[in-house]
Design an enzyme around this catalytic site. Structure first.
Site, PDB file in Angstrom:
ATOM      1  N   TRP A   1       0.867  -1.185   0.000  1.00 37.93           N
ATOM      2  CA  TRP A   1       0.000   0.000   0.000  1.00 37.93           C
ATOM      3  C   TRP A   1       0.904   1.235   0.000  1.00 37.93           C
ATOM      4  CZ3 TRP A   1      -5.472  -0.694   0.658  1.00 37.93           C
ATOM      5  CH2 TRP A   1      -6.207   0.499   0.751  1.00 37.93           C
TER       6      TRP A   1
ATOM      7  N   GLU B   1      -0.932  -6.042   7.776  1.00 33.65           N
ATOM      8  CA  GLU B   1      -0.360  -7.398   7.686  1.00 33.65           C
ATOM      9  C   GLU B   1       1.098  -7.458   8.149  1.00 33.65           C
ATOM     10  OE1 GLU B   1      -2.292  -6.115   4.968  1.00 33.65           O
ATOM     11  OE2 GLU B   1      -3.950  -7.154   5.962  1.00 33.65           O
TER      12      GLU B   1
ATOM     13  N   ILE C   1      -1.385   6.812   5.544  1.00 29.42           N
ATOM     14  CA  ILE C   1      -1.678   8.237   5.377  1.00 29.42           C
ATOM     15  C   ILE C   1      -3.071   8.537   5.889  1.00 29.42           C
ATOM     16  CG2 ILE C   1      -1.942  10.102   3.685  1.00 29.42           C
ATOM     17  CD1 ILE C   1       0.215   8.735   2.036  1.00 29.42           C
TER      18      ILE C   1
ATOM     19  N   THR D   1     -11.475   8.749   6.511  1.00 23.77           N
ATOM     20  CA  THR D   1     -12.076   8.017   7.620  1.00 23.77           C
ATOM     21  C   THR D   1     -11.042   7.881   8.723  1.00 23.77           C
ATOM     22  OG1 THR D   1     -11.286   5.868   6.900  1.00 23.77           O
ATOM     23  CG2 THR D   1     -13.343   6.654   5.927  1.00 23.77           C
TER      24      THR D   1
ATOM     25  N   HIS E   1      -9.934   5.116   9.574  1.00 23.65           N
ATOM     26  CA  HIS E   1      -9.354   3.793   9.362  1.00 23.65           C
ATOM     27  C   HIS E   1      -7.859   3.794   9.676  1.00 23.65           C
ATOM     28  CE1 HIS E   1     -10.434  -0.120   7.788  1.00 23.65           C
ATOM     29  NE2 HIS E   1      -9.187  -0.217   7.372  1.00 23.65           N
TER      30      HIS E   1
END
Ligand code: RBF
Length: 167
Positions: free
Chosen positions: A31, A67, A91, A95, A97
């Site tokens: 990511w 992960e 980053i 949200t 998250h």
């Protein structure tokens, strides 16, 4: 000192241990890979610069930072791995998250350190913007990957010092 003032690639290198026999795993989250590839380059090059052998550095990829914890544990549990460097970028998004991921990974990596009794380094950037991430991945604030690798080296040095006390 806030991280905005710190150059992540400038460190005190007095008394570093010989790491030519040490074995490392670098785990890289895919990511935000434009940033995490820079972190990997920094970590890999720093290990080599301070004496690690290329054949003693393994790389593992994971989909995202969440992960990193389990993959770090898989590597850290191996008898032929001395230290693990976990690299990711979370980053701040629209949200919350990112908060959940950051806390989960920080706590998870702490647990892996204590469970395996090996240095497992939290090389995760948690900036507000992509620009701030790039500044810390080989930009004006240095490279978090360099700092993470140096942290692994220093922890191995300290471990060697502490182990002397048991002899
Ligand atoms: N992984 C990262 O490494 N960095 C991120 O900034 C990041 N943001 C995410 C935002 C959302 C809304 C979701 C659902 C996942 C995100 N992940 C991120 C991926 C996460 O670490 C993990 O790989 C996935 O949640 C697994 O399905």
């Amino acid at each position: 000192m806030s991280s905005a003032d710190k150059n992540l690639s400038v460190f005190n290198t007095e008394g570093l241990p010989d790491i030519s026999l040490k074995r490392f795993a670098i785990i890289v989250a895919e990511w935000n890979s434009a940033v995490t590839e820079k972190l990997f380059e920094g970590a890999y090059n720093t290990l080599i610069q301070y004496g690690a052998l290329p054949e003693h550095i393994e790389r593992g990829n994971v989909p995202g930072s969440f992960e990193l914890t389990l993959a770090s544990q898989w590597f850290a549990q191996r008898h032929n791995i001395d230290a693990v460097i976990a690299l990711g970028v979370v980053i701040q998004g629209d949200t919350k998250h990112n908060d959940y991921i950051n806390h989960a990974v920080a706590q998870g990596i702490t647990n892996v350190n204590l469970k395996t009794d090996k240095p497992v380094i939290f090389g995760v950037l948690t900036p507000n913007t992509m620009e701030q991430a790039l500044e810390r991945a080989g930009g004006i604030h240095g490279n978090k990957g360099d700092e993470a690798a140096m942290t692994a080296i220093k922890m191995l040095g300290l471990y060697g010092q502490v182990a002397q006390g048991y002899l």
